[in-house]
Write an enzyme that holds these catalytic residues in place. Structure first.
Site, PDB file in Angstrom:
ATOM      1  N   ASP A 130       0.856  -1.196   0.000  1.00 26.16           N
ATOM      2  CA  ASP A 130       0.000   0.000   0.000  1.00 26.16           C
ATOM      3  C   ASP A 130       0.894   1.248   0.000  1.00 26.16           C
ATOM      4  O   ASP A 130       2.109   1.153   0.044  1.00 26.16           O
ATOM      5  CB  ASP A 130      -0.948  -0.017   1.206  1.00 26.16           C
ATOM      6  N   HIS A 182       1.609  -9.220  -2.898  1.00 24.33           N
ATOM      7  CA  HIS A 182       0.597  -8.158  -2.963  1.00 24.33           C
ATOM      8  C   HIS A 182       1.280  -6.783  -2.970  1.00 24.33           C
ATOM      9  O   HIS A 182       1.920  -6.392  -1.994  1.00 24.33           O
ATOM     10  CB  HIS A 182      -0.318  -8.290  -1.743  1.00 24.33           C
ATOM     11  N   ASP A 200       0.674 -17.885  -3.379  1.00 23.57           N
ATOM     12  CA  ASP A 200       1.458 -16.858  -4.085  1.00 23.57           C
ATOM     13  C   ASP A 200       0.591 -16.168  -5.124  1.00 23.57           C
ATOM     14  O   ASP A 200       0.777 -16.351  -6.327  1.00 23.57           O
ATOM     15  CB  ASP A 200       2.694 -17.490  -4.731  1.00 23.57           C
ATOM     16  N   GLU A 247       1.896 -10.534   1.281  1.00 23.79           N
ATOM     17  CA  GLU A 247       2.311  -9.146   1.068  1.00 23.79           C
ATOM     18  C   GLU A 247       3.824  -9.056   1.239  1.00 23.79           C
ATOM     19  O   GLU A 247       4.494 -10.030   1.608  1.00 23.79           O
ATOM     20  CB  GLU A 247       1.588  -8.207   2.046  1.00 23.79           C
TER      21      GLU A 247
HETATM   22  O1  9MR Z   1       1.882  -6.797   9.580  1.00 20.08           O
HETATM   23  C1  9MR Z   1       0.659  -6.356  10.152  1.00 20.08           C
HETATM   24  C2  9MR Z   1       0.063  -7.457  10.968  1.00 20.08           C
HETATM   25  O2  9MR Z   1       0.923  -7.781  12.042  1.00 20.08           O
HETATM   26  C3  9MR Z   1      -1.312  -7.039  11.461  1.00 20.08           C
HETATM   27  O3  9MR Z   1      -1.897  -8.133  12.112  1.00 20.08           O
HETATM   28  C4  9MR Z   1      -2.164  -6.581  10.288  1.00 20.08           C
HETATM   29  C5  9MR Z   1      -3.525  -6.089  10.703  1.00 20.08           C
HETATM   30  O4  9MR Z   1      -3.445  -4.901  11.428  1.00 20.08           O
HETATM   31  O5  9MR Z   1      -1.529  -5.541   9.585  1.00 20.08           O
HETATM   32  C6  9MR Z   1      -0.277  -5.901   9.056  1.00 20.08           C
HETATM   33  O6  9MR Z   1       0.297  -4.800   8.483  1.00 20.08           O
HETATM   34  C7  9MR Z   1      -0.218  -4.290   7.278  1.00 20.08           C
HETATM   35  C8  9MR Z   1      -0.550  -2.831   7.516  1.00 20.08           C
HETATM   36  O7  9MR Z   1      -1.627  -2.751   8.397  1.00 20.08           O
HETATM   37  C9  9MR Z   1      -0.802  -2.056   6.249  1.00 20.08           C
HETATM   38  N1  9MR Z   1       0.285  -2.219   5.328  1.00 20.08           N
HETATM   39  C10 9MR Z   1       0.526  -3.612   4.999  1.00 20.08           C
HETATM   40  C11 9MR Z   1       0.879  -4.400   6.233  1.00 20.08           C
HETATM   41  C12 9MR Z   1       1.222  -5.845   5.917  1.00 20.08           C
HETATM   42  O8  9MR Z   1       0.132  -6.598   5.531  1.00 20.08           O
END
Ligand code: 9MR
Length: 743
Positions: A348, A667, A715, A724
Site C-alpha cells: 500500500d 501483494h 502466491d 504481502e
Molecule cells: O503486519 C501487520 C500485521 O501484524 C497485522 O496483524 C495486520 C492487521 O493490522 O496488519 C499488518 O500490516 C499491514 C498494515 O496494516 C498495512 N500495510 C501492509 C501491512 C502488511 O500486511
C-alpha cells in the site's frame, strides 16, 4: 524502459496473454445440477444490452452479438470505466461459477473482473484480472461467497490505461449452487530442501513427505548425477504444522562445495541446490536493495534499478494530493506537516511510524552486529558519498520519521503521529504517483512516539561517526519524544482506525517504554534512562515468546541491544543469560520440528507475516551465537533459513528470485505484474509474508479454507494476508543474510 514507461506504452511481456486453458488449470467444469441457478440477466446479450450499464462516459453497444465499449485513455483507476450489472443475489457460503468470454483491442490490456457489492463500501467478494487478447477467450472460475447480499454486482473494471482501447464481452454468467472448488497447491517433489544453498561447514537437513513409517534410503547426487553420499532417513511421524507424515535426512557430513546437487528418497528427487555461501553474499545486498524501490518522495532511477524506474510518489503532483503539506484527519489537529519521503510500508502507499521504527532499528542493528555491511554497495543515488550505503538508505526513512514528530508549540509537541495514509483504500494496480486519494495524518500515539525515540536514539549512536550534527539532531528528537511519551503514556492507536490504511493498533506500550529507555541509555549512558530500564517490568520478564519481537512487541529488541551493545548496566550478566535462554527455547522448538522451524505458536495458529517471525527468532539465536561463540546457535540459524528457502510443506522459497520455485506475486500496487504485464514482479530478494492461519483476505479464503498452518499461504497478488511484502519483513531477511554472509 522504466516501470512507468512500460506501463504507459502498454508493453506486454511474453507471458502477457493468458489463455483460458491456463486459467482453468485445475478447475474441472462442474456438470450442471438441478440446484444451479443463473444470477445474471441477459448475459448473452440476446435482448440488447440491458440491464448491463457502463459508466465513465462509455456507451455499451452490440457488435456482432457481443457487447462492446470504447474505453477512454488517461483515467487513473480501474473503476473509472466499468461495465456492470447490479441487483445480483449472493449467499454466504454458497459457491458460484463466474464465467464470460472477452476480448480487448489492442491485445494486452487487463480487465478487472469483480463480483462485489454495488454500494459503498464496494466490498470485493471475488476478483480476477486476466490479460485480454484480440480474439475472444473464455474465462471461468469458481469461488465461495463470504457474505450475503441482494445488492451484489458483476463488474468489468476497464480504466487505468493511458491509451484508449476497445473491450467486448459475451456470455456473462454467474451460476450459484455449484460444487465448491477444491484447491490443490502444486508442491512438486516430496523431498524438501533449501533450494538455494547449504553452507559447506554448516548443518544440512531435508524433509521427506511420505507414507512410509520406517527408515528409507537416500542418496545425494552431484550435478553430474553421481552419488556422492547416502544414508537412511529418520521417521518423524506426523508434523503438526503441516499435517504430513514426514522423515528427515541429515547429510551434514558432506561438505564439498558445488552447484546442482539433488537428494533422492522414496522415489522422489528434490529440486536442485548448491553447497556454498555465495548466495548469501548476494542475498545480503538484494534484501537491502528492496528499500530503494519502496521509497516515497523521490523518482526511482531506471538506471539504478532497470525495469523499476518510476516518477516520484506523493510529491504534490496531480493526481497525487502529495505529502508536502498534509492535514490531520478532521478534528485531530489544525496544523499541516511536510511528511514527504520515507518508505512505503508494504504493497500500500501508507507510512506508519511503529513499523518504520522497528524496521529502522533492525537494519541498524544488522549494521551494528555485522561489520561487513559497511562495505556493501546498494546502487542507490547516495552511493559513493563516503557513508555506508546501509546508513544512506536507512536515513531516507529516519528523515521521514523525524517529520512525523509534532513540532514545538503545538498540542502534544514531541509526540509522533501514528501514521499518514490515504483517506480511502485504493485498488490494484496503482503506481505511487498515480494515487489520487487525499492523504491524512492520524492522531499521535504513545507507541509511535516511543518507536521514534528508540530508533532515533539508536541511530544517534550509529550515525555519530559519519555525521555528528545529524546524530545530535536524532538524539534531541529521541529525548523529546521519550519525555512526551512519559507525559502521555496511554494514547493508544485503536483497531478501528483502518480505513485507507492498516491500523497498527497497539494496546500495550510497556515494551515500547523499555525499548526506548534501553536505546537512550545505551547511547547516552545517563542514569535516569538506566533507572527506567531497571525499573521496567519488561526487564525481568521472559520476553522471548512464540515470536520474539515485531512492530507491536518490542521488548526483546531492547533486551538484545542491552546484551550486545557495550554498556555498564548493573546485572548485565543476567541480561545476557536471558538472551541465551531465549535462544535455547527456540532451539528446543526447532529440534522438535521436522522442517527445522524455530516457531511453534499456541494452537498451531501461525501469525500474519510468519516468515518474519521465524527470521526474528533466528536473530535471537544468532545473538546467542555472538554472545557465546557456540556453534549450536549458528547451526540453528542456518537450519531455520532452510525453511524460508524451500524446505517447507509447499516446497517454495519465500524470497523472490531465490530457489527454483519462489514467491513472485506478492501483494503490491506497483509490482503488480500479475495484474498488468507492463509492470514488474517484486524485486529479487523480496520476502513474502508467509503462512497465516487466519487467512483474513477473501482470495485466500476462497482457496485455503480449512488449511493447516504451513499450507495457509498462496502466491497470488490478491492474498494480502499471506503474500504481502513489507519493510519490517525484509529487515530480518537482510539481518540474517548479513549474518550468514559473514560466517
Ligand atoms: O503486519 C501487520 C500485521 O501484524 C497485522 O496483524 C495486520 C492487521 O493490522 O496488519 C499488518 O500490516 C499491514 C498494515 O496494516 C498495512 N500495510 C501492509 C501491512 C502488511 O500486511
Amino acid at each position: 524502459m522504466s516501470l512507468w514507461e512500460r506501463s504507459r506504452a502498454g508493453v506486454t511481456s511474453t507471458v502477457a496473454v493468458i489463455g483460458a486453458a491456463a486459467l482453468l488449470t485445475g478447475l474441472a467444469s462442474a456438470p450442471a445440477s438441478a440446484a444451479e441457478v443463473e444470477q445474471v440477466v441477459n448475459g448473452g446479450f440476446d435482448d440488447g444490452t440491458d440491464p448491463f450499464w457502463a459508466n465513465g462516459g462509455m456507451t455499451l453497444a452490440l457488435d456482432d452479438g457481443r457487447a462492446c465499449v470504447d474505453v477512454p485513455g488517461g483515467t487513473a483507476n480501474k473503476w473509472d470505466a466499468i461495465v456492470g450489472q447490479n441487483d445480483i443475489d449472493l449467499v454466504a457460503g454458497e459457491s458460484y461459477r463466474f464465467s464470460f468470454d472477452a476480448s480487448g483491442a489492442p491485445a494486452g490490456r487487463s480487465v478487472r473482473a469483480v463480483v462485489g457489492l454495488a454500494v459503498d463500501p464496494y466490498d470485493t467478494y471475488f476478483e480476477q484480472s486476466p490479460v485480454l487478447s484480440a480474439d475472444a477467450q473464455h474465462y471461468e472460475w469458481t469461488f465461495t461467497a463470504n457474505a450475503s447480499t441482494a445488492q451484489g454486482q458483476v463488474a468489468f473494471q476497464l480504466g487505468g490505461s493511458p491509451e484508449p482501447w476497445r473491450f467486448c464481452v459475451d456470455d456473462v454468467s454467474l451460476v450459484g449452487g455449484v460444487p465448491p472448488e477444491v484447491y490443490e497447491p502444486d508442491t512438486g517433489p516430496r523431498v524438501r530442501v533449501n533450494q538455494v544453498a547449504y553452507v559447506p561447514k554448516g548443518p544440512k537437513a531435508a524433509t521427506v513427505v511420505t507414507t512410509a513409517t520406517t527408515a528409507l534410503p537416500w542418496q545425494l547426487r552431484d550435478a553430474a548425477n553421481k552419488v556422492v553420499a547416502q544414508g537412511s532417513t529418520t521417521p518423524r511421524g506426523v508434523d503438526a504444522s503441516s499435517g504430513q507424515n514426514v522423515h528427515t535426512i541429515d547429510f551434514g557430513r558432506f561438505t564439498r562445495k558445488g552447484a546442482g546437487y539433488t537428494l533422492t528418497a522414496d522415489g522422489e528427487t528434490s529440486r536442485p541446490f548448491d553447497i556454498g555461501a555465495d548466495a548469501y553474499v548476494k542475498l545480503r545486498a538484494d534484501a537491502l536493495k528492496f528499500y530503494y524501490t519502496q521509497r516515497s518522495g523521490i523518482a526511482i532511477s531506471d538506471e539504478l534499478r532497470p525495469g523499476y524506474g518510476r516518477p516520484a510518489g506523493h510529491v504534490d503532483v496531480e493526481p497525487n494530493k502529495g505529502d508536502g503539506d498534509v492535514p490531520c484527519q478532521a478534528g485531530v489537529c489544525d496544523y499541516r506537516l511536510d511528511v514527504r519521503g520515507g518508505w512505503y510500508d508494504a504493497g500500500d502507499h501508507g507510512k506508519y511510524v511503529v513499523n518504520a521504527g522497528i524496521s529502522v532499528w533492525e537494519l541498524l542493528n544488522a549494521y551494528e552486529r555485522s561489520p561487513g555491511l559497511r562495505r556493501v554497495g546498494l546502487a542507490i543515488p547516495e552511493s559513493g558519498n563516503g557513508t555506508p550505503d546501509v546508513l544512506n538508505e536507512v536515513r531516507w526513512e529516519l528523515d521521514w520519521l523525524l517529520r512525523m514528530q509534532v513540532p514545538a508549540g503545538q498540542p502534544y509537541a514531541g509526540m509522533a503521529h501514528h501514521k499518514i495514509h490515504d483517506q480511502a483504500w485504493t485498488g490494484l494496480p496503482l503506481l505511487p504517483h498515480l494515487d489520487p486519494q487525499p492523504r491524512e495524518l492520524h492522531p499521535v500515539s504513545t507507541a509511535a512516539t516511543l518507536n521514534l525515540a528508540a530508533a532515533a536514539a539508536q541511530a544517534a549512536r550509529v550515525y555519530k561517526r559519519h555525521d555528528p550534527a545529524y546524530a545530535q539532531r536524532l538524539l534531541t528528537a529521541a529525548r523529546t519524544a521519550y519525555a512526551a511519551a512519559k507525559a502521555n503514556p496511554a494514547l493508544l492507536a485503536p483497531e478501528s482506525d483502518s480505513t485507507g490504511g492498516g491500523a497498527y493498533n497497539d494496546a500495550k506500550v510497556s515494551d515500547d517504554f523499555y525499548w526506548a529507555a534501553a536505546e537512550l541509555y545505551l547511547t547516552t549512558g545517563e542514569k535516569p534512562y538506566q533507572a527506567d530500564v531497571l525499573s521496567s517490568p519488561e526487564h525481568t520478564a521472559d520476553v522471548f515468546g512464540a515470536g520474539a519481537f515485531d512492530w507491536g512487541n518490542t521488548a526483546a529488541a531492547g533486551r538484545l541491544d542491552l546484551a550486545l551493545v557495550p554498556n555498564r548496566l548493573p546485572g548485565l550478566a543476567a541480561v545476557r543469560a536471558s538472551v541465551v535462554a531465549g535462544a535455547e527455547k527456540y532451539l528446543a522448538v526447532q529440534r522438535q520440528h521436522p522442517y527445522g522451524v524455530p516457531y511453534a505458536p499456541a494452537n498451531n495458529s501461525w501469525d500474519w507475516g510468519s516468515n518474519s517471525i521465524i527470521l526474528n527468532n533466528m536473530v535471537v539465536i544468532a545473538a546467542a551465537h555472538q554472545l557465546t561463540g557456540r556453534d549450536r546457535y549458528r547451526d540453528g540459524v542456518l537450519t531455520g533459513l532452510d525453511y524460508i528457502l524451500g524446505r517447507n510443506a509447499l516446497n517454495i522459497s519465500y524470497v523472490t528470485g531465490y530457489g527454483e520455485v519462489s514467491s513472485h506475486n506478492q501483494h503490491s500496487r506497483w509490482y503488480a505484474h500479475q495484474l498488468d504485464p507492463a509492470l514488474p514482479n517484486p524485486p529479487v530478494g523480496t520476502l513474502a509474508g508467509g503462512a497465516n492461519s487466519s487467512i483474513q483476505d477473501p482470495y485466500a479464503q476462497s482457496k485455503l479454507t480449512g488449511c493447516v498452518a504451513q499450507f495457509c499461504y498462496i502466491d497470488d497478488i490478491q492474498s494480502w494476508s499471506t503474500n504481502e511484502l513489507t519493510i519490517n519483513w525484509n529487515a530480518p531477511l537482510a539481518w540474517i543474510a548479513a549474518y550468514v554472509a559473514e560466517l
